[in-house]
Write an enzyme that holds these catalytic residues in place. Sequence first.
Site, PDB file in Angstrom:
ATOM      1  N   ARG A  96      -0.732 -17.485   4.204  1.00  0.00           N
ATOM      2  CA  ARG A  96      -1.359 -16.404   3.457  1.00  0.00           C
ATOM      3  C   ARG A  96      -1.205 -16.646   1.954  1.00  0.00           C
ATOM      4  O   ARG A  96      -0.118 -16.983   1.489  1.00  0.00           O
ATOM      5  CB  ARG A  96      -0.631 -15.123   3.869  1.00  0.00           C
ATOM      6  N   ASP A 111      -3.592   3.607   4.402  1.00  0.00           N
ATOM      7  CA  ASP A 111      -2.486   2.854   3.808  1.00  0.00           C
ATOM      8  C   ASP A 111      -3.101   1.859   2.816  1.00  0.00           C
ATOM      9  O   ASP A 111      -3.940   1.024   3.184  1.00  0.00           O
ATOM     10  CB  ASP A 111      -1.706   2.125   4.914  1.00  0.00           C
ATOM     11  N   PHE A 171      -0.546  -2.843  10.120  1.00  0.00           N
ATOM     12  CA  PHE A 171       0.797  -3.377   9.877  1.00  0.00           C
ATOM     13  C   PHE A 171       1.764  -2.716  10.864  1.00  0.00           C
ATOM     14  O   PHE A 171       1.743  -1.493  11.018  1.00  0.00           O
ATOM     15  CB  PHE A 171       1.187  -3.061   8.432  1.00  0.00           C
ATOM     16  N   TYR A 199       5.840  -2.323  -4.626  1.00  0.00           N
ATOM     17  CA  TYR A 199       6.351  -3.661  -4.956  1.00  0.00           C
ATOM     18  C   TYR A 199       5.352  -4.783  -4.703  1.00  0.00           C
ATOM     19  O   TYR A 199       5.688  -5.939  -4.905  1.00  0.00           O
ATOM     20  CB  TYR A 199       7.652  -3.938  -4.192  1.00  0.00           C
ATOM     21  N   LYS A 200       4.148  -4.472  -4.240  1.00  0.00           N
ATOM     22  CA  LYS A 200       3.164  -5.533  -3.998  1.00  0.00           C
ATOM     23  C   LYS A 200       2.332  -5.719  -5.277  1.00  0.00           C
ATOM     24  O   LYS A 200       2.885  -6.134  -6.290  1.00  0.00           O
ATOM     25  CB  LYS A 200       2.342  -5.195  -2.758  1.00  0.00           C
TER      26      LYS A 200
HETATM   27  C1  LIG Z   1       3.938  -3.986   3.120  1.00  0.00           C
HETATM   28  C2  LIG Z   1       3.496  -2.899   4.026  1.00  0.00           C
HETATM   29  C3  LIG Z   1       4.362  -1.892   4.420  1.00  0.00           C
HETATM   30  C4  LIG Z   1       5.817  -1.950   4.017  1.00  0.00           C
HETATM   31  O1  LIG Z   1       6.500  -0.804   4.314  1.00  0.00           O
HETATM   32  P1  LIG Z   1       7.966  -0.576   3.719  1.00  0.00           P
HETATM   33  O2  LIG Z   1       8.336   0.736   4.243  1.00  0.00           O
HETATM   34  O3  LIG Z   1       7.860  -0.664   2.241  1.00  0.00           O
HETATM   35  O4  LIG Z   1       8.839  -1.676   4.217  1.00  0.00           O
HETATM   36  C5  LIG Z   1       3.864  -0.850   5.194  1.00  0.00           C
HETATM   37  N1  LIG Z   1       2.570  -0.831   5.577  1.00  0.00           N
HETATM   38  C6  LIG Z   1       1.717  -1.813   5.217  1.00  0.00           C
HETATM   39  C7  LIG Z   1       0.297  -1.733   5.645  1.00  0.00           C
HETATM   40  C8  LIG Z   1       2.157  -2.880   4.453  1.00  0.00           C
HETATM   41  O5  LIG Z   1       1.322  -3.855   4.117  1.00  0.00           O
END
Ligand SMILES: *Cc1c(COP(=O)(O)O)cnc(C)c1O
Length: 408
Positions: free
Chosen positions: A367, A193, A122, A218-219
């Site tokens: 997705r 992560d 990401f 939040y996911k």
């Molecule tokens: C959703 C996601 C994030 C989001 O990071 P925020 O700091 O909450 O905006 C980070 N890393 C991965 C791999 C994600 O899927």
Amino acid sequence: MTDIAALDRADPLAAKRAEFLIPEGVIYLDGNSLGPLTKGAQARIASAVADEWGEMLIRGWNDAGWFTAPGRVGDRIGALIGAPPGSVTAADNTSINVFKCLSAALAMRPDRKVVLSDSGNFPTDLYIAEGLIAGLGGGHRLKTVAPEEVADALDEDVAVMMLTEVDYRTGRRHDMAGLTRRAHEVGALAMWDLAHSAGAFEVDLTGAGADFAVGCGYKYLNGGPGAPAFLYVRPERQARVRPLISGWMGHEAPFAFDPDYRPLEGIGRMRVGTPPVISLKGLDAALDVFDGVEMAAIRAKSISLSELFIAEVERRCAGHGLRLVSPRDPAVRGSQVSFAHEQGYAAMQALIARGVIGDFRAPDVMRFGFAPLYLSHADVAAAAGVLAEVLDGRLWDRPEYLTRSDVT
Ligand SMILES: *Cc1c(COP(=O)(O)O)cnc(C)c1O
């Protein structure tokens, strides 16, 4: 043909849906991006505002457990990801937690200069690594290779292997235990992560021997927009972690107002400043939906839902140029299914307008996330049917669906 009603009748998680507030007429396939509201979180947030902030005022820090909430919520998340009590804290957002964990990990391997990641990671994780490396000025380097080349790229220059277990675009899942073992064989630390893992399937940080981990609240954990994220430090490593962002909430005695920084014992030293209490309370309540549920049951249903979706889409949308970009083998797939389509963005807008909410990732990926606690097989089959209608009738071909919004 699959007997969809029979699959739902045999579903041990079916009753969980009643704990969620999902708008009438919506099939929600985006819980991998923002989990829906639970009844418990709604009530808890209302009460945190009215009864705690409103009535207790500053006394809430002690009387309503605001001060201890990050550790308590961290332990609840830990139970879902194979982490023992005292090894996880809720804190900040995932990006900041990547910074905190990566900086701590690099300091533990001072003679090594490479952060190894993969090109499917990401972007924020990679951006944070780049920024940290520039700021450290220590000659570090971020090396990204294709996801399938990570194992071969591990060598004795690597300080930290920093990976996201499930690829946000394709849903491809890394072998966390195998890669961690391989990282340790060359003397590197392993940082994971779990943004698309926590709450979606079984994770065993302890069994895998991971050194650091981060993830989102939040996911799949349904904590609400901007809910605090979490981080994990393997217990044996905690005493050697010197937080680069050394804030008062990670101090041994924040209310001693000592001018010198002394880190708190344990995971608490990875906290920085005042936590977002209202959000934290929402996340805490949202975690109630996992009570009494085996992650293995969630995983089994996730596979069943995603296999059904792939089969239904491929059967009903044949000839429309959809291409499965997720692994076909569920064992190496997270809890999402992605299809590429030339008009993926517009097709997704047309789906959303019809109540089937997924999302789009550039350049052409539609997705669909499968959260087993509130989705049924009937939902998934119906979503595939709506996608077939949209493609059959070229219903995506309208100016309002072709214009991109800020958030996709
Ligand atoms: C959703 C996601 C994030 C989001 O990071 P925020 O700091 O909450 O905006 C980070 N890393 C991965 C791999 C994600 O899927």
